[in-house]
Design a protein around this motif. Structure first.
Motif, mmCIF file in Angstrom:
data_model
loop_
_atom_site.group_PDB
_atom_site.id
_atom_site.type_symbol
_atom_site.label_atom_id
_atom_site.label_comp_id
_atom_site.label_asym_id
_atom_site.label_seq_id
_atom_site.Cartn_x
_atom_site.Cartn_y
_atom_site.Cartn_z
ATOM 1 N N ALA A 84 -2.148 -0.085 6.411
ATOM 2 C CA ALA A 84 -3.140 -0.320 7.459
ATOM 3 C C ALA A 84 -4.512 -0.441 6.814
ATOM 4 N N LEU A 85 -5.217 -1.526 7.135
ATOM 5 C CA LEU A 85 -6.502 -1.823 6.500
ATOM 6 C C LEU A 85 -7.562 -2.177 7.527
ATOM 7 N N THR A 86 -8.798 -1.842 7.210
ATOM 8 C CA THR A 86 -9.952 -2.370 7.919
ATOM 9 C C THR A 86 -10.647 -3.307 6.943
ATOM 10 N N MET A 87 -10.753 -4.553 7.313
ATOM 11 C CA MET A 87 -11.326 -5.561 6.433
ATOM 12 C C MET A 87 -12.821 -5.318 6.250
ATOM 13 N N PRO A 88 -13.421 -5.868 5.177
ATOM 14 C CA PRO A 88 -14.862 -5.717 4.971
ATOM 15 C C PRO A 88 -15.637 -6.174 6.205
ATOM 16 N N ASP A 89 -16.794 -5.561 6.439
ATOM 17 C CA ASP A 89 -17.565 -5.856 7.649
ATOM 18 C C ASP A 89 -18.479 -7.076 7.498
ATOM 19 N N LYS A 90 -18.245 -7.878 6.467
ATOM 20 C CA LYS A 90 -18.999 -9.119 6.277
ATOM 21 C C LYS A 90 -18.042 -10.189 5.767
ATOM 22 N N ASN A 91 -18.477 -11.424 5.812
ATOM 23 C CA ASN A 91 -17.646 -12.504 5.298
ATOM 24 C C ASN A 91 -17.428 -12.296 3.808
ATOM 25 N N ALA A 92 -16.188 -12.298 3.385
ATOM 26 C CA ALA A 92 -15.852 -12.091 1.975
ATOM 27 C C ALA A 92 -14.421 -12.561 1.740
ATOM 28 N N VAL A 93 -14.136 -12.857 0.501
ATOM 29 C CA VAL A 93 -12.762 -13.096 0.091
ATOM 30 C C VAL A 93 -12.262 -11.766 -0.444
ATOM 31 N N ALA A 94 -11.472 -11.082 0.351
ATOM 32 C CA ALA A 94 -10.977 -9.754 -0.012
ATOM 33 C C ALA A 94 -9.594 -9.883 -0.640
ATOM 34 N N VAL A 95 -9.304 -8.991 -1.549
ATOM 35 C CA VAL A 95 -8.020 -8.967 -2.243
ATOM 36 C C VAL A 95 -7.376 -7.606 -2.018
ATOM 37 N N LEU A 96 -6.117 -7.608 -1.626
ATOM 38 C CA LEU A 96 -5.337 -6.380 -1.550
ATOM 39 C C LEU A 96 -4.470 -6.327 -2.804
ATOM 40 N N SER A 97 -4.792 -5.412 -3.698
ATOM 41 C CA SER A 97 -4.007 -5.201 -4.915
ATOM 42 C C SER A 97 -3.083 -4.019 -4.679
ATOM 43 N N VAL A 98 -1.801 -4.195 -4.967
ATOM 44 C CA VAL A 98 -0.833 -3.110 -4.767
ATOM 45 C C VAL A 98 -0.089 -2.850 -6.074
ATOM 46 N N TYR A 99 0.235 -1.589 -6.280
ATOM 47 C CA TYR A 99 0.903 -1.158 -7.502
ATOM 48 C C TYR A 99 2.083 -0.270 -7.140
ATOM 49 N N LEU A 100 3.231 -0.553 -7.698
ATOM 50 C CA LEU A 100 4.390 0.316 -7.594
ATOM 51 C C LEU A 100 4.400 1.148 -8.861
ATOM 52 N N LYS A 101 4.356 2.478 -8.708
ATOM 53 C CA LYS A 101 4.240 3.362 -9.864
ATOM 54 C C LYS A 101 5.369 4.377 -9.906
ATOM 55 N N SER A 102 5.665 4.812 -11.116
ATOM 56 C CA SER A 102 6.637 5.882 -11.346
ATOM 57 C C SER A 102 6.075 6.792 -12.434
ATOM 58 N N GLY A 103 5.888 8.053 -12.110
ATOM 59 C CA GLY A 103 5.317 8.978 -13.083
ATOM 60 C C GLY A 103 3.950 8.558 -13.558
ATOM 61 N N GLY A 104 3.175 7.876 -12.718
ATOM 62 C CA GLY A 104 1.839 7.413 -13.061
ATOM 63 C C GLY A 104 1.799 6.065 -13.759
ATOM 64 N N ALA A 105 2.947 5.576 -14.238
ATOM 65 C CA ALA A 105 3.002 4.285 -14.938
ATOM 66 C C ALA A 105 3.274 3.161 -13.940
ATOM 67 N N ILE A 106 2.652 2.010 -14.146
ATOM 68 C CA ILE A 106 2.867 0.863 -13.259
ATOM 69 C C ILE A 106 4.232 0.246 -13.549
ATOM 70 N N VAL A 107 5.034 0.135 -12.498
ATOM 71 C CA VAL A 107 6.362 -0.485 -12.575
ATOM 72 C C VAL A 107 6.238 -1.979 -12.258
ATOM 73 N N SER A 108 5.479 -2.298 -11.220
ATOM 74 C CA SER A 108 5.193 -3.693 -10.873
ATOM 75 C C SER A 108 3.915 -3.727 -10.044
ATOM 76 N N ARG A 109 3.360 -4.919 -9.924
ATOM 77 C CA ARG A 109 2.135 -5.086 -9.135
ATOM 78 C C ARG A 109 2.219 -6.389 -8.340
ATOM 79 N N ASN A 110 1.421 -6.450 -7.280
ATOM 80 C CA ASN A 110 1.422 -7.622 -6.418
ATOM 81 C C ASN A 110 0.050 -7.688 -5.759
ATOM 82 N N PHE A 111 -0.233 -8.774 -5.054
ATOM 83 C CA PHE A 111 -1.514 -8.893 -4.362
ATOM 84 C C PHE A 111 -1.416 -9.903 -3.236
ATOM 85 N N ALA A 112 -2.360 -9.816 -2.328
ATOM 86 C CA ALA A 112 -2.520 -10.804 -1.251
ATOM 87 C C ALA A 112 -4.005 -10.936 -0.983
#
Length: 112
Positions: A84-112
């Motif tokens: 669940a996100l609240t987008m920036p309150d001004k016009n912008a190109v926002a990026v959602l960066s997501v990380y799947l982690k295990s034990g603190g290490a990145i397993v995979s990453r994705n974005f939209a």
């Protein structure tokens, strides 16, 4: 993000278009799913971390961050809680960066 992230045995999928237009300040949800083809992280567990950010003249602006633990999961596709996100309150190109982690290490990453 690279090709290795897209072909990781454990992958965090975002069930949304890679790019879409929403109103400034809009509240949205991004459905997520875990695609898992290994039990390599079963003992350490998996977690999702995310950050919504955009660029401005002053540099990168972090709009929100969050995360959650992934509960027990089966091999194959597993629906997860939406982000669940609240987008920036001004016009912008926002990026959602997501990380799947295990034990603190990145397993995979994705974005939209």
């Amino acid at each position: 993000m690279g090709v290795a992230d897209l072909h990781a045995p454990d992958f965090l999928a975002l069930d949304c278009p890679p790019c879409r237009t929403v109103d400034a300040g809009a509240q949205i949800e991004v459905p997520c799913a875990l695609s898992s083809f290994t039990r390599a992280h079963a003992e350490a567990g998996l977690a999702v971390e995310w950050e919504l950010w955009h660029d401005s003249l002053d540099g990168r602006v972090s709009d929100a961050k969050g995360g959650f633990a992934v509960g027990p999961y089966a091999l194959g596709a597993n629906p997860l809680a939406p982000i669940a996100l609240t987008m920036p309150d001004k016009n912008a190109v926002a990026v959602l960066s997501v990380y799947l982690k295990s034990g603190g290490a990145i397993v995979s990453r994705n974005f939209a």
